[in-house]
Design a protein around this motif. Structure first.
Motif, mmCIF file in Angstrom:
data_model
loop_
_atom_site.group_PDB
_atom_site.id
_atom_site.type_symbol
_atom_site.label_atom_id
_atom_site.label_comp_id
_atom_site.label_asym_id
_atom_site.label_seq_id
_atom_site.Cartn_x
_atom_site.Cartn_y
_atom_site.Cartn_z
ATOM 1 N N HIS A 74 37.303 47.916 39.301
ATOM 2 C CA HIS A 74 38.073 46.675 39.262
ATOM 3 C C HIS A 74 37.332 45.459 39.783
ATOM 4 O O HIS A 74 37.703 44.332 39.490
ATOM 5 N N GLN A 76 34.491 44.361 38.866
ATOM 6 C CA GLN A 76 33.584 43.769 37.867
ATOM 7 C C GLN A 76 34.193 42.488 37.321
ATOM 8 O O GLN A 76 35.315 42.483 36.823
ATOM 9 N N LEU A 77 33.450 41.410 37.392
ATOM 10 C CA LEU A 77 33.925 40.103 36.944
ATOM 11 C C LEU A 77 33.025 39.569 35.837
ATOM 12 O O LEU A 77 31.813 39.779 35.859
ATOM 13 N N TYR A 79 31.904 36.035 34.264
ATOM 14 C CA TYR A 79 31.935 34.604 34.542
ATOM 15 C C TYR A 79 31.762 33.826 33.256
ATOM 16 O O TYR A 79 30.791 33.994 32.523
ATOM 17 N N ALA A 84 35.895 33.054 36.969
ATOM 18 C CA ALA A 84 35.723 34.513 37.022
ATOM 19 C C ALA A 84 36.897 35.176 36.314
ATOM 20 O O ALA A 84 38.055 34.934 36.655
ATOM 21 N N ILE A 85 36.597 36.003 35.322
ATOM 22 C CA ILE A 85 37.622 36.749 34.594
ATOM 23 C C ILE A 85 37.518 38.208 35.042
ATOM 24 O O ILE A 85 36.470 38.825 34.885
ATOM 25 N N PRO A 86 38.608 38.757 35.568
ATOM 26 C CA PRO A 86 38.566 40.127 36.124
ATOM 27 C C PRO A 86 38.674 41.207 35.042
ATOM 28 O O PRO A 86 39.672 41.917 34.946
ATOM 29 N N GLY A 145 37.867 35.019 42.479
ATOM 30 C CA GLY A 145 37.831 36.006 41.397
ATOM 31 C C GLY A 145 37.985 37.418 41.907
ATOM 32 O O GLY A 145 38.703 38.238 41.334
ATOM 33 N N THR A 146 37.337 37.706 43.027
ATOM 34 C CA THR A 146 37.430 39.034 43.622
ATOM 35 C C THR A 146 38.833 39.292 44.154
ATOM 36 O O THR A 146 39.377 40.383 44.005
ATOM 37 N N ALA A 149 41.102 39.968 41.203
ATOM 38 C CA ALA A 149 40.870 41.312 40.684
ATOM 39 C C ALA A 149 41.510 42.359 41.591
ATOM 40 O O ALA A 149 42.116 43.321 41.110
#
Length: 182
Positions: A74, A76-77, A79, A84-86, A145-146, A149
């Protein structure tokens, strides 16, 4: 009207099939009286419903696998510019939902789907209490982003569990109704 093996009922009630059922290579059940299935016969047949203990163990294993691999995935992002897209969280949720649904469909009971989801949520909750959680996900510092996620993963497990239970109950409904008729 001539008498034949099919009987005299126009609706076909009480008819013997013209096509023998195959019970394996070289064996036929043509003309044999229907036998009600017993638990021993169901366990021996391929594709039979697994017993209670194997289905519970499989559901627990599916929950643990989904929790561990989902937690690893989970973080992993992707960019796009500075956003940031999870994608890892979405992939982890798809993995979890498929494992939950698989365990329930294999056991042929939607309860095992819920068991797998509950185990996964418990393991994810335990992992999230660790101070070393960021090491597990590969993140070294807190970022929006993290955090997104992590929240998608933590709360998404509940959502996909409910979704898998609904899908499993819809898929298994015809099997249950067909089994009651026989």
């Amino acid at each position: 009207m001539a008498h034949d093996d099919a009987g005299t009922s126009p609706a076909g009630e009480g008819r013997r099939s013209s096509f023998p059922l195959e019970d394996g290579p070289g064996r036929s059940t043509a003309g044999a009286a229907p036998v009600s299935p017993t638990r021993d016969a169901a366990d021996a047949a391929p594709g039979a419903v697994p017993g209670r203990v194997p289905s519970i163990l499989a559901s627990v294993a599916a929950g643990v696998v989904a929790a561990v691999f989902g937690t690893l995935l989970h973080g992993q992002l992707l960019y796009v510019g500075s956003t940031a897209i999870p994608i890892g969280a979405l992939g982890a949720l798809v993995l979890a939902a498929s494992l939950f649904l698989l365990s329930g469909l294999w056991a042929r009971t939607v309860i095992q789907t819920a068991v797998a989801g509950a185990v996964a949520y418990g393991v994810v909750a335990l992992i999230s209490t660790s101070r070393k959680t960021l090491i597990l996900t590969g993140a070294s510092e807190s970022a929006p982003g993290t955090a997104l996620a992590g929240n998608l993963w933590l709360f998404g497990v509940l959502v996909v569990t409910l979704g898998a239970v609904v899908v499993g109950s819809l898929v298994l409904r015809p099997v249950r109704s067909a089994r009651r008729r026989t």
